[in-house]
Design a protein around this motif. Sequence first.
Motif, short mmCIF file in Angstrom:
data_model
loop_
_atom_site.label_atom_id
_atom_site.label_comp_id
_atom_site.label_asym_id
_atom_site.label_seq_id
_atom_site.Cartn_x
_atom_site.Cartn_y
_atom_site.Cartn_z
N ASN A 127 -7.24 28.02 -25.52
CA ASN A 127 -6.07 27.17 -26.26
C ASN A 127 -4.92 27.26 -25.49
O ASN A 127 -4.30 26.19 -25.46
CB ASN A 127 -5.92 27.77 -27.81
N ALA A 128 -4.71 28.05 -24.95
CA ALA A 128 -3.15 28.29 -23.94
C ALA A 128 -3.71 27.28 -22.73
O ALA A 128 -2.59 26.63 -22.25
CB ALA A 128 -3.04 29.69 -23.51
N VAL A 129 -4.74 27.50 -22.18
CA VAL A 129 -4.88 26.56 -20.85
C VAL A 129 -5.04 25.21 -21.35
O VAL A 129 -4.73 24.34 -20.47
CB VAL A 129 -6.43 27.07 -20.39
N SER A 130 -5.49 24.88 -22.45
CA SER A 130 -5.48 23.42 -22.88
C SER A 130 -4.34 23.06 -23.73
O SER A 130 -4.38 21.99 -24.20
CB SER A 130 -7.04 23.18 -23.68
N SER A 131 -3.29 23.65 -23.53
CA SER A 131 -1.88 23.40 -24.18
C SER A 131 -1.88 23.20 -25.84
O SER A 131 -1.09 22.52 -26.30
CB SER A 131 -1.50 22.17 -23.60
N PHE A 132 -2.83 24.10 -26.40
CA PHE A 132 -2.99 23.77 -27.92
C PHE A 132 -2.05 24.96 -28.37
O PHE A 132 -1.34 24.95 -29.49
CB PHE A 132 -4.16 24.05 -28.52
N LEU A 171 0.53 24.21 -15.94
CA LEU A 171 -0.38 23.34 -17.30
C LEU A 171 0.63 23.50 -18.37
O LEU A 171 0.32 22.92 -19.46
CB LEU A 171 -1.69 23.92 -17.38
N ILE A 172 1.64 24.62 -18.20
CA ILE A 172 2.52 24.58 -19.41
C ILE A 172 3.09 23.43 -20.06
O ILE A 172 4.20 22.96 -19.03
CB ILE A 172 3.32 26.03 -19.32
N GLY A 173 3.02 23.03 -21.19
CA GLY A 173 3.88 21.90 -21.81
C GLY A 173 2.95 20.60 -21.20
O GLY A 173 3.54 19.67 -21.69
N VAL A 174 2.02 20.60 -20.62
CA VAL A 174 1.33 19.23 -20.53
C VAL A 174 0.65 18.89 -21.48
O VAL A 174 -0.11 19.66 -22.37
CB VAL A 174 0.28 19.43 -19.15
N PRO A 175 0.87 17.79 -21.97
CA PRO A 175 0.18 17.30 -23.14
C PRO A 175 -1.28 17.50 -23.32
O PRO A 175 -1.94 17.19 -22.16
CB PRO A 175 0.72 15.87 -23.70
N THR A 176 -1.89 17.87 -24.34
CA THR A 176 -3.55 18.18 -24.27
C THR A 176 -4.38 16.64 -23.92
O THR A 176 -5.32 16.80 -23.08
CB THR A 176 -3.87 18.48 -25.68
N TRP A 177 -3.61 15.79 -24.10
CA TRP A 177 -4.51 14.30 -23.78
C TRP A 177 -4.60 14.22 -22.33
O TRP A 177 -5.32 13.27 -21.76
CB TRP A 177 -3.87 13.14 -24.52
N ARG A 178 -3.54 14.69 -21.56
CA ARG A 178 -3.37 14.54 -20.11
C ARG A 178 -4.44 15.25 -19.39
O ARG A 178 -4.69 14.97 -18.35
CB ARG A 178 -2.11 14.90 -19.72
N LEU A 179 -4.88 16.48 -20.20
CA LEU A 179 -5.94 17.30 -19.37
C LEU A 179 -6.90 16.70 -18.78
O LEU A 179 -7.44 16.96 -17.68
CB LEU A 179 -6.11 18.58 -20.30
N ALA A 180 -7.54 15.75 -19.52
CA ALA A 180 -8.88 14.97 -19.03
C ALA A 180 -8.66 14.33 -17.87
O ALA A 180 -9.36 14.33 -16.90
CB ALA A 180 -9.31 14.07 -20.14
N HIS A 181 -7.43 13.88 -17.82
CA HIS A 181 -6.93 13.01 -16.49
C HIS A 181 -6.61 13.83 -15.34
O HIS A 181 -6.91 13.56 -14.03
CB HIS A 181 -5.75 12.14 -16.55
N THR A 240 -14.87 22.07 -24.57
CA THR A 240 -15.67 22.26 -25.93
C THR A 240 -15.15 23.16 -26.97
O THR A 240 -14.55 24.04 -26.55
CB THR A 240 -17.30 22.39 -26.02
N LEU A 241 -15.12 22.75 -28.15
CA LEU A 241 -14.41 23.66 -29.19
C LEU A 241 -15.62 24.78 -29.77
O LEU A 241 -16.51 24.39 -29.70
CB LEU A 241 -13.80 22.73 -30.23
N GLN A 242 -15.15 25.73 -30.13
CA GLN A 242 -15.93 26.74 -30.97
C GLN A 242 -16.36 26.03 -32.15
O GLN A 242 -15.43 25.37 -32.97
CB GLN A 242 -15.01 28.07 -31.16
N GLY A 243 -17.65 26.01 -32.64
CA GLY A 243 -17.97 25.21 -33.51
C GLY A 243 -18.29 23.76 -33.08
O GLY A 243 -18.09 23.57 -31.90
N LEU A 244 -18.98 22.90 -33.95
CA LEU A 244 -19.33 21.60 -33.38
C LEU A 244 -18.41 20.43 -33.08
O LEU A 244 -18.25 20.10 -32.10
CB LEU A 244 -20.63 21.31 -34.19
N GLY A 245 -17.66 20.26 -34.16
CA GLY A 245 -16.48 19.08 -34.02
C GLY A 245 -17.11 17.69 -33.56
O GLY A 245 -16.46 17.11 -32.98
#
Length: 251
Positions: free
Chosen positions: A45-50, A65-75, A81-86
């Motif tokens: 969650n820290a790596v993916s800015s959650f 990566l700190i403060g980089v919005p989550t949606w930018r990470l894919a770019h 993938t999340l724990q659980g299915l989602g």
Amino acid sequence: MLEVAGIDVHFDGVVALDGVSLTVREHQIVGVIGPNGAGKTTLFNAVSSFVTPVTGTITYRGRSLIGVPTWRLAHLGIARTLQGLGLFPTLTVLENVIAGAPSRARLAADMLGFPGSDRRTETLREEAMANLTELGVADRAGAYPGVLPHGVQKRVIIARALMARPSLLLLDEPASGLSASDVNELIELLRTLRERMAIALVEHHVDMVMAVSDTITVLNLGQVIASGPPDEIRANSDVASAYLGQAVAHA
Ligand SMILES: Nc1ncnc2c1ncn2[C@@H]1O[C@H](COP(=O)(O)OP(=O)(O)OP(=O)(O)O)[C@@H](O)[C@H]1O
Ligand SMILES: [Mg+2]
């Protein structure tokens, strides 16, 4: 490629991560193991800015990566993938996978049928089918996730993450609930994927992590208690006692 250095994450006075470091190099498979509540998901969650660490640094190919919005990470080439299915229950498997493509805004425009969108939709569809084929579940493209066996759903969520064409793929418990033969196929898949990306893997399935990882980091109570190649981790007595503590606590 990914350098996590000395991060602390707190939740209302609970220290979830305490001075945690992790390095992932290009095309490596890095395992993260540890008992329940050790902080494994929080690290992802820290790596993916959650969540934002209160101290420490996280860099990816040299940029923070700190403060980089989550949606930018894919770019930037990071998918998880999340724990659980989602999976979205009202979307088909194919639509779920397409939803993993970056540029959600553009995708939304496509779904609303804005002019000039047909071609892009077709390209996404083809890419999603290719990913489902790679995961061996293309024949389920038209099904809704709810009717599919757990093992198939787990493959679909990896296919969805691949839509970002990641250079770094973060998998949180991909083997949970899988049969032994599914786990073996997952191991083969990870070995194939590493030719085009690095993979960080959180897992309770320790044998699997030992089988695929180049290095393994062990967390316990928010701290790294060991880090090194699988053989070293297997022989580490601190690791054994952390797991034994869990077994006793659950008894
Ligand atoms: N959003 C949150 N708010 C408050 N506490 C949290 C939050 N997320 C995690 N925690 C706490 O942080 C600690 C680490 O949790 P985390 O989910 O990272 O563990 P984990 O190693 O992934 O465990 P598991 O193997 O059960 O998935 C736990 O004490 C948990 O209760
Ligand atoms: Mg977790």
